[in-house]
Design a protein around this motif. Structure first.
Motif, PDB file in Angstrom:
ATOM      1  N   LEU A 181     -27.557   4.081 -37.478  1.00 54.15           N
ATOM      2  CA  LEU A 181     -27.494   3.086 -38.443  1.00 54.15           C
ATOM      3  C   LEU A 181     -26.136   3.008 -39.256  1.00 54.15           C
ATOM      4  N   GLN A 182     -25.114   3.751 -38.565  1.00 54.42           N
ATOM      5  CA  GLN A 182     -23.662   3.909 -39.085  1.00 54.42           C
ATOM      6  C   GLN A 182     -23.734   4.189 -40.519  1.00 54.42           C
ATOM      7  N   VAL A 183     -24.626   5.260 -40.860  1.00 53.51           N
ATOM      8  CA  VAL A 183     -24.500   5.834 -42.088  1.00 53.51           C
ATOM      9  C   VAL A 183     -23.724   7.077 -42.085  1.00 53.51           C
ATOM     10  N   PRO A 184     -22.738   7.392 -42.983  1.00 50.11           N
ATOM     11  CA  PRO A 184     -21.762   8.306 -42.683  1.00 50.11           C
ATOM     12  C   PRO A 184     -22.200   9.733 -43.319  1.00 50.11           C
ATOM     13  N   LEU A 185     -22.060  10.856 -42.347  1.00 48.58           N
ATOM     14  CA  LEU A 185     -22.918  12.160 -42.816  1.00 48.58           C
ATOM     15  C   LEU A 185     -21.901  13.098 -43.620  1.00 48.58           C
TER      16      LEU A 185
END
Length: 503
Positions: free
Chosen positions: A433-437
């Motif tokens: 989902l291209q959510v930054p970690l």
């Protein structure tokens, strides 16, 4: 400072057995750091009981060598596989792995080596010459200052959003929610434990990181064809020594980044409990603000800043321990146990009661960081080439085994394995989902510090929120936090206004 004792300790450090012990520690730290799931804390926890039977001039060089080099060793898998070997290499993986995809693996490893050696040596010199002065400033930090410092670190989430602010905010809130699992530090009441005694102490950080950055990669490999994953993740071109040697122009280019990140890491390191992750996030954010969208696309400064910051924290975190008897972080706390095992009491009297041991420790920090350069270049060539020679299916299986073994070794419990697997799935979904970690991890680390400092401040001020702004250092950091949050909004406003005027 007793310069005669410092000189005598330096001569003794270059004698045979202390030097061999220090060299063995540096090599061991580099190897341990390059294995996902293992870190300096675990290694020192194993070695500290062993040092009981060793003389101090052999025990402490061994521990210093491991402590100095382990966080640098974590950059090897972070750069090559985007799997941080240690938590301190989380941000190194971003630009480092992007450079690997561009065919610059040797340069990325070289930048990590140069940055770690430069910042580590500078931090060690600070420990040698400025420990008493820096310790005085560390004493001025109370609960309000820790709260403001942590909020300042958390505010970097806005800057790191870079056009993805909603997803960054979501990751940050999820990290804060996960950090709330466990016992309340104020009331001692269990939160989100659902009746499970495994959750009373909260979720362990290291298995979470192993899952997010290690097992998520394995899941990604399993979800794609092996040849596609191999071509995307690993460049099979052998790394040569010449590729890792930086040119004079590159050194000149990176020198300002090294100096600023080292200064920031030293300031953060001397604050007990502030932690290495705060330093690397702040250092990386400075680079991101300077270079904008180029950051994350294989920018050399994106590798240099976090590597310089994390290694500069190592020696400076020993300042409050040796000068005040207060550990700077969890790893330096293990040195407290090692000192007590040897019958030594850290604090202001250590340099007077046992100057031979105290100055030997600080000198070993300098020598260990200098040793990191040749040994780092050697292992940076051998370890990556060994990793690259492993077939892709075997590599995925090896990563999974190392990650699961490391997760189990944290508490000798299957619970760590369950946590790693669960967060491996979360990391896999985040990547898709291209959510930054990064915001998630930062919130997870800083949440306990913020909560503890907040309740302590409320107790000291009888519940008055003005306490945070009446303390000069706290007020200054809160002001910087406000500027940090408003700067991107102001820049976006002026950019839109200029576009409107141009049209």
């Amino acid at each position: 400072m007793d310069y005669s004792a410092l000189w005598a300790a330096g001569l003794h450090a270059f004698s045979l057995w202390p030097l061999l012990s220090l060299c063995a520690g540096v090599a061991l730290g580099l190897v341990v750091g390059s294995i996902p799931g293992l870190n300096d804390t675990i290694t020192l926890a194993v070695l500290v009981p062993v040092t009981f039977a060793m003389p101090p001039d052999i025990a402490f060089p061994l521990l210093v060598g491991v402590y100095c080099s382990a966080c640098f060793g974590g950059s090897f898998p972070a750069i090559l596989l985007k799997i941080p070997g240690t938590a301190s290499s989380v941000l190194t993986a971003i630009d480092g792995h992007a450079m690997v995809k561009q065919g610059k693996a040797g340069m990325a490893l070289g930048i990590a080596t140069y940055s770690s050696t430069f910042a580590g040596t500078l931090s060690a010199l600070v420990l040698v010459f400025f420990a008493p002065l820096l310790a005085q400033y560390a004493l001025k930090f109370g609960p309000a200052e820790y709260f403001s410092l942590s909020v300042l670190g958390l505010s970097t989430v806005v800057g790191m959003g870079a056009g993805n602010a909603m997803k960054s905010a979501f990751a940050c809130l999820l990290g804060l929610l996960v950090a709330m699992i466990g016992m309340s530090p104020e009331a001692g009441f269990p939160r989100f434990t659902f009746g499970s005694f495994w959750l009373f102490e909260g979720l362990p950080l290291t298995p979470i990181l192993i899952g997010l950055f290690g097992l998520s990669v394995v899941f990604e490999m399993l979800s794609t064809r092996a040849e596609t994953a191999a071509g995307d993740r690993i460049d099979r071109t052998p790394i040569r020594f010449g590729d890792m040697l930086l040119s004079a122009s590159m050194i000149k280019r990176l020198l300002p980044t090294w100096l600023s990140a080292s200064a920031l890491g030293n300031l953060i390191g001397i604050l007990p409990g502030a932690g290495m992750l705060v330093a690397i996030y702040l250092a990386y954010e400075r680079v991101r603000r300077r270079f904008g969208e180029r950051c994350g696309q294989g920018l050399p400064e994106g590798v240099a800043a976090p590597e310089a910051a994390n290694n500069s924290v190592v020696a400076s975190s020993m300042v409050p321990l040796l000068s005040l008897g207060i550990p700077g972080n969890s790893t330096s706390a293990l040195f407290l146990g090692a000192l007590l095992i040897q019958g030594l009491r850290p604090g202001p009297g250590l340099f007077e009661a046992s100057p031979d041991v105290a100055y030997l420790i600080v000198i070993c920090f300098v020598i260990a960081n200098l040793m990191m350069f040749p040994l780092g270049l050697l292992l940076a060539r051998l370890v990556p080439n060994l990793i690259r020679a492993i077939p892709q299916p075997l590599l995925a299986a090896s990563i999974a085994c190392l990650c699961l073994t490391g997760a189990y070794a944290i508490g000798n419990s299957v619970f760590g394995v369950v946590v790693a697997v669960c967060f491996g799935g979360i990391g896999f979904v985040f990547n898709r989902l291209q959510v930054p970690l990064s915001p998630f991890i930062l919130a997870l680390v800083l949440a306990p510090v913020i909560e503890r400092a907040f309740f302590q401040s409320m107790a000291l001020s009888n519940g008055s929120f003005t306490y945070f702004v009446t303390q000069p250092l706290s007020a200054g950091m809160l002001l910087f936090t406000l500027l940090f949050l408003l700067w991107p909004l102001g820049r976006r406003y002026f950019r839109r206004r200029q576009q409107a005027l141009a049209s």
